[in-house]
Motif scaffolding. Structure first.
Motif, short mmCIF file in Angstrom:
data_model
loop_
_atom_site.label_atom_id
_atom_site.label_comp_id
_atom_site.label_asym_id
_atom_site.label_seq_id
_atom_site.Cartn_x
_atom_site.Cartn_y
_atom_site.Cartn_z
N MET A 25 5.78 11.75 -2.24
CA MET A 25 5.32 13.13 -2.30
C MET A 25 4.78 13.41 -3.68
N ALA A 26 3.73 14.17 -3.75
CA ALA A 26 3.15 14.51 -5.04
C ALA A 26 2.52 15.90 -4.94
N HIS A 27 2.35 16.51 -6.08
CA HIS A 27 1.74 17.83 -6.06
C HIS A 27 0.62 17.90 -7.10
N TYR A 28 -0.16 18.95 -6.99
CA TYR A 28 -1.25 19.17 -7.94
C TYR A 28 -1.38 20.67 -8.15
N VAL A 29 -1.56 21.06 -9.39
CA VAL A 29 -1.75 22.48 -9.68
C VAL A 29 -3.19 22.68 -10.14
N SER A 30 -3.90 23.51 -9.43
CA SER A 30 -5.33 23.72 -9.75
C SER A 30 -5.48 24.63 -10.96
N PRO A 31 -6.66 24.67 -11.55
CA PRO A 31 -6.88 25.58 -12.69
C PRO A 31 -6.63 27.04 -12.32
N GLN A 32 -6.70 27.35 -11.02
CA GLN A 32 -6.45 28.73 -10.57
C GLN A 32 -4.96 28.96 -10.33
N ARG A 33 -4.13 28.03 -10.75
CA ARG A 33 -2.67 28.08 -10.61
C ARG A 33 -2.24 28.09 -9.15
N ALA A 34 -2.99 27.41 -8.30
CA ALA A 34 -2.56 27.25 -6.91
C ALA A 34 -1.88 25.90 -6.78
N TYR A 35 -0.80 25.86 -6.00
CA TYR A 35 -0.02 24.63 -5.83
C TYR A 35 -0.44 23.92 -4.55
N TYR A 36 -0.70 22.61 -4.69
CA TYR A 36 -1.07 21.78 -3.55
C TYR A 36 -0.04 20.67 -3.43
N GLY A 37 0.48 20.47 -2.22
CA GLY A 37 1.44 19.39 -2.00
C GLY A 37 0.87 18.36 -1.06
N GLY A 38 1.28 17.10 -1.26
CA GLY A 38 0.82 16.04 -0.36
C GLY A 38 1.92 15.04 -0.09
N ILE A 39 1.96 14.52 1.13
CA ILE A 39 2.92 13.47 1.46
C ILE A 39 2.17 12.36 2.18
N LEU A 40 2.27 11.16 1.64
CA LEU A 40 1.55 10.01 2.19
C LEU A 40 2.56 9.00 2.69
N VAL A 41 2.44 8.64 3.96
CA VAL A 41 3.31 7.60 4.52
C VAL A 41 2.51 6.31 4.57
N THR A 42 3.02 5.27 3.93
CA THR A 42 2.33 3.97 3.95
C THR A 42 3.24 2.94 4.59
N ASN A 43 2.64 1.79 4.95
CA ASN A 43 3.48 0.69 5.40
C ASN A 43 3.89 -0.12 4.17
N ALA A 44 4.57 -1.23 4.38
CA ALA A 44 5.09 -1.99 3.23
C ALA A 44 3.98 -2.68 2.45
N LYS A 45 2.72 -2.64 2.94
CA LYS A 45 1.60 -3.22 2.19
C LYS A 45 0.82 -2.15 1.46
N GLY A 46 1.25 -0.93 1.54
CA GLY A 46 0.54 0.16 0.86
C GLY A 46 -0.58 0.75 1.70
N VAL A 47 -0.72 0.29 2.94
CA VAL A 47 -1.79 0.82 3.80
C VAL A 47 -1.37 2.18 4.36
N PRO A 48 -2.19 3.20 4.18
CA PRO A 48 -1.80 4.54 4.64
C PRO A 48 -1.61 4.59 6.15
N ARG A 49 -0.58 5.29 6.55
CA ARG A 49 -0.30 5.49 7.97
C ARG A 49 -0.51 6.96 8.36
N GLU A 50 -0.02 7.84 7.51
CA GLU A 50 -0.16 9.26 7.81
C GLU A 50 -0.21 10.03 6.49
N PHE A 51 -0.97 11.09 6.48
CA PHE A 51 -1.07 11.91 5.28
C PHE A 51 -1.06 13.38 5.68
N ARG A 52 -0.26 14.12 4.98
CA ARG A 52 -0.23 15.58 5.19
C ARG A 52 -0.41 16.24 3.85
N HIS A 53 -1.15 17.29 3.82
CA HIS A 53 -1.30 18.03 2.56
C HIS A 53 -1.45 19.50 2.87
N SER A 54 -1.21 20.28 1.87
CA SER A 54 -1.32 21.72 2.07
C SER A 54 -2.60 22.22 1.42
#
Lengths: 180, 612
Positions: free
Chosen positions: A1-30
């Motif tokens: 899980m990671a987040h990012y704060v924009s210059p407008q002070r808005a918070y964005y969250g993201g969650i990335l599910v990968t397999n054991a090789k780092g290949v993305p399986r699912e991604f959700r973000h706000s």
């Protein structure tokens, strides 16, 4: 899980599910969550914690169709998602140190348990070392086993940067849409 | 030294700390449930759907304040809180996302799994889905960046990957990031290696499952070797009888390599395959709107890549035709007949086009010295035979007894050109004498020197093989089996010094850095064919300066054709080099019958031998 704060002070969250090789399986973000001035004043330093624990974390996690074996957060997003991870073991905080002497016991969140550092393989040519503070809960060591498997096939740290890169662009796109 | 804040500020900070750190835990309660339903995702279909996106509903968290807590707030703030109380603990979170489709299982397995789980297989195909998905999720275009970057994946490929140049890493990234791409690097910069590694990266990321490489017959085995050496890919050739090929198309997993003719012959079977990527190595097969071009364009695919060192050889329309494979609809049918202005072509092609020149990226590559064609004078029997043939044909034409069609004219021109190379009856050949002397000098000066002679005709190859038997030359041409060709190249790399090659069969794609002397024994209709051929030696890995020689017989048709070729070379620079290839047939097609007849007109310049 990671987040990012924009210059407008808005918070964005993201969650990335990968397999054991780092290949993305699912991604959700706000999209951006922008606290009001009153909320900023009332929540103060606990704003990020509350956002992660009560809003972004559950919204992202519950949206997942694939359940991850272990939740990971890096030092940069610990403030936002640390408490959420503590509540959803097995979970781990990943920290990269240039000097292994810096790897003492640490907690995932301010209210979390004190955890010992466990070194993992960092798949980069650099001399940096990767340490994990793993909150196993009652998983019986499943968190460490998942990380030990994944470290052989992927760089455990780079997905955080990729999430932030995408979140930054989500922020730009959202701004453009609002303007346009 | 720290500076303490003034007492009033300290008091206000203390109060604020108390409110902000103590109050929230007391005056709000965490929501037990969310108001909105959890966002629902589309499931991946059994078809080639790479990404499934979804838009989500808003999730609201309603944190209600306890009224009794508000009394401790300062009045203005308490009023504000009272008025806005319902929204104080509310954060509206809109969640978007993607469920990545994996390509690690064959489609039939996925289909079987879909059947087992009762998944509706009538879901739309990826291309139909894209527009609708974008409408629902405006961020769907950003998710490809979540895949591991190429540098991270190449670390695990082969040891050779560690020796990549920066421009090659950039090329790999370009291919990985572009579904429609033309890599038009100069010959010898490692296009095959870059494409192999990019393919391996995408396969490891489970973004590709089946890949089709279409290349000339001469390059099939080279592709198999390079894919394995650079990227650890196991590529399999499509060859053999129709029945065998049908079995291979259906059962070979991963990367398959086929020639354009095999693709044309088996097109019905090929269309039924689920290829994620089709790569055309050597785009000359795509320049003419013929059967092969149509067949290749009709192969269903997700990604289309082209590799070519010379994407334009004669006319800008070539580039437009090639781009129709790379990116369907980039140029209209009319524009593929008559190309738009140069700047329009460049602007449209640029996003999908990457070209680097050797002089820009390989600073340590030895020079290529291309001399002006050496003018030779034919020997007496050769010259007499030439003049006789030239005069007879011309007189027949002028008397009207010969009705000349384009095919006739080309046959006559080829007859004259062959006499320019050698005279069959007498065995005289001014060129063979000159080149033979050169070869003696080259081989004597350095035992490690190797040379290649390119010619258009197999007769010439056999003539030179007999004439220069003391050099023990090897011969390579299109009539040989793939295995024999491979053996010849291996022998040349290991021990032989002289290689006689057909320019058509060997001019493209081969790596022959062992040789540093190139001789064009005769002229091709296409200047790019010559450039392609000499760049088999002048490429990455070459240690010596490459010397290129060509020959023109004085006062013959060769001289006139040479002038035309010079003109065509200028056009290539205009279109392609500013951004960053054609066969004999297309060149021929662009010659008017009048131009061709003019070439046949007997030369007014007497040759030296004729003076004798």
């Amino acid at each position: 899980m990671a987040h990012y704060v924009s210059p407008q002070r808005a918070y964005y969250g993201g969650i990335l599910v990968t397999n054991a090789k780092g290949v993305p399986r699912e991604f959700r973000h706000s999209e951006g969550v922008r606290p009001t001035k009153l909320q900023e004043a009332l929540y103060g330093d606990s704003l990020e914690l509350s956002l992660g624990l009560d809003a972004l974390g559950p919204a992202l996690y519950d949206a997942l169709q694939l359940r991850p074996d272990v939740l990971l957060v890096d030092a940069e997003s610990r403030q936002v998602f640390g408490s959420f991870l503590d509540a959803h073991p097995p979970a781990a905080l990943l920290v990269v140190y240039d000097d292994p002497e810096k790897a003492f016991a640490d907690t995932i969140s301010p209210e979390g348990n004190l955890l010992g550092a466990r070194e993992l393989q960092l798949k980069t040519p650099s001399k940096d070392r990767l340490f994990a503070y793993i909150e196993e809960g009652d998983s019986g060591g499943a968190g460490f086993r998942a990380l030990a498997d994944a470290q052989k096939g992927m760089n455990l740290v780079s997905p955080f940067q990729r999430i932030r890169l995408v979140l930054a662009q989500v922020a730009e796109t959202e701004q453009d849409r609002k303007k346009g | 030294m720290t500076v303490s804040p003034p007492p009033s500020l300290r008091w206000r900070r203390g109060l604020r700390w108390w409110f902000l750190h103590r109050l929230p835990g007391q005056w709000y309660r965490r929501p037990p449930v969310r108001e909105a339903p959890i966002p629902v995702l589309d499931r991946p279909s059994a078809g080639a759907v790479p990404l499934i996106t979804c838009s989500a509903t808003t999730v609201r968290f309603d944190l209600r304040a306890y009224a009794e807590s508000l009394v401790v707030l300062p009045l203005p703030l308490a009023f504000d809180v009272y008025v806005k109380a319902p929204s104080l603990g509310r954060f509206d979170v809109r969640v978007f996302g993607i469920l990545f489709r994996t390509r690690e299982r064959p489609s039939d397995e996925i289909t079987a799994a879909a059947d087992a789980f009762g998944i509706d297989r009538s879901l739309p195909h990826a291309r139909e889905l894209t527009a609708a998905a974008r409408e629902r999720n405006p961020y769907s275009g950003l998710y490809a960046q979540l895949y591991p970057p190429p540098e991270e994946v190449t670390l695990d490929l082969t040891p050779d990957c560690e020796r990549l140049h920066n421009y090659q890493v950039e090329g790999i990234r370009f291919l990985v990031e572009h579904e429609h791409a033309m890599l038009a690097d100069d010959m010898g910069l490692g296009k095959t290696a870059q494409c192999s590694i990019a393919t391996a990266i995408l396969m490891r990321s489970e973004r590709l499952r089946r890949v089709l490489i279409i290349c000339p017959k001469s390059l099939v085995y080279q592709w198999l070797d390079e894919a394995s050496r650079w990227a650890g890919l196991i590529a399999r050739p499509i060859e053999g009888t129709a029945w065998e090929r049908c079995h291979q198309w259906a059962n070979y997993p991963g990367v398959v390599v086929a020639t354009p003719n095999i693709v044309l012959n088996d097109i019905e079977v090929v269309r039924k395959q689920d290829f994620d990527l089709v790569v055309c190595d050597d785009v000359s097969m795509l320049k003419n709107p013929g059967k092969i071009t149509s067949a290749i364009r009709s192969i269903p695919r997700e990604r289309s890549w082209c590799l070519s060192g010379t994407p334009l050889e004669n006319k800008p329309e070539d580039l437009a035709n090639v781009m129709e494979f790379v990116h369907k609809g980039l140029f209209s049918a009319d524009e593929r007949e008559v190309a738009p202005p140069l700047d329009v072509v460049q602007a449209r092609v640029r996003p999908f086009f990457l070209r680097r020149r050797k002089t820009d990226v390989l600073k340590d590559l030895p020079r290529k010295v291309v001399g002006e064609p050496v003018t030779l004078h034919m020997r007496s029997h050769q010259l007499q035979a030439y003049r006789r043939a030239e005069r007879q044909r011309w007189e027949s034409y002028e008397s009207g007894s010969l009705t000349l069609t384009r095919v006739h004219v080309f046959a006559l021109i080829n007859e004259l050109l062959q006499i320019c190379s050698f005279h069959k009856e007498s065995g005289e050949s001014a060129k063979a004498e000159e080149v033979g002397e050169q070869l003696e000098i080259v081989f004597d000066s350095d035992a490690s020197n190797k040379a290649i002679i390119f010619t258009r005709w197999i007769d010439t190859l056999h003539f030179l093989e007999r004439r220069w038997c003391h050099f023990s030359p090897l011969v390579y041409h299109g009539g040989m089996s793939a295995g024999d060709r491979k053996d010849v190249l291996e022998k040349f790399r290991k021990s032989a010094r002289l290689l006689l090659m057909s320019v058509k069969a060997a001019g493209r794609g081969l790596n022959l850095q062992e040789a540093s002397y190139v001789y064009h024994f005769d002229l091709t209709w296409n200047p790019m064919d010559q450039r392609q051929a000499e760049d088999r030696c002048w490429r990455y890995g070459q240690k010596k300066t490459v010397f290129v020689y060509s020959y023109v017989q004085k006062g013959t048709i060769e001289e006139r054709i040479h002038q035309v070729l010079r003109r065509k070379s200028v056009m290539f620079g205009d279109y392609v080099d500013t951004l960053a290839e054609d066969t004999d047939e297309t060149v021929k097609a662009k010659w008017s019958i009048e131009e061709l007849i003019e070439l046949l007109r007997p030369s007014t310049i007497p040759s030296r031998s004729s003076d004798l």
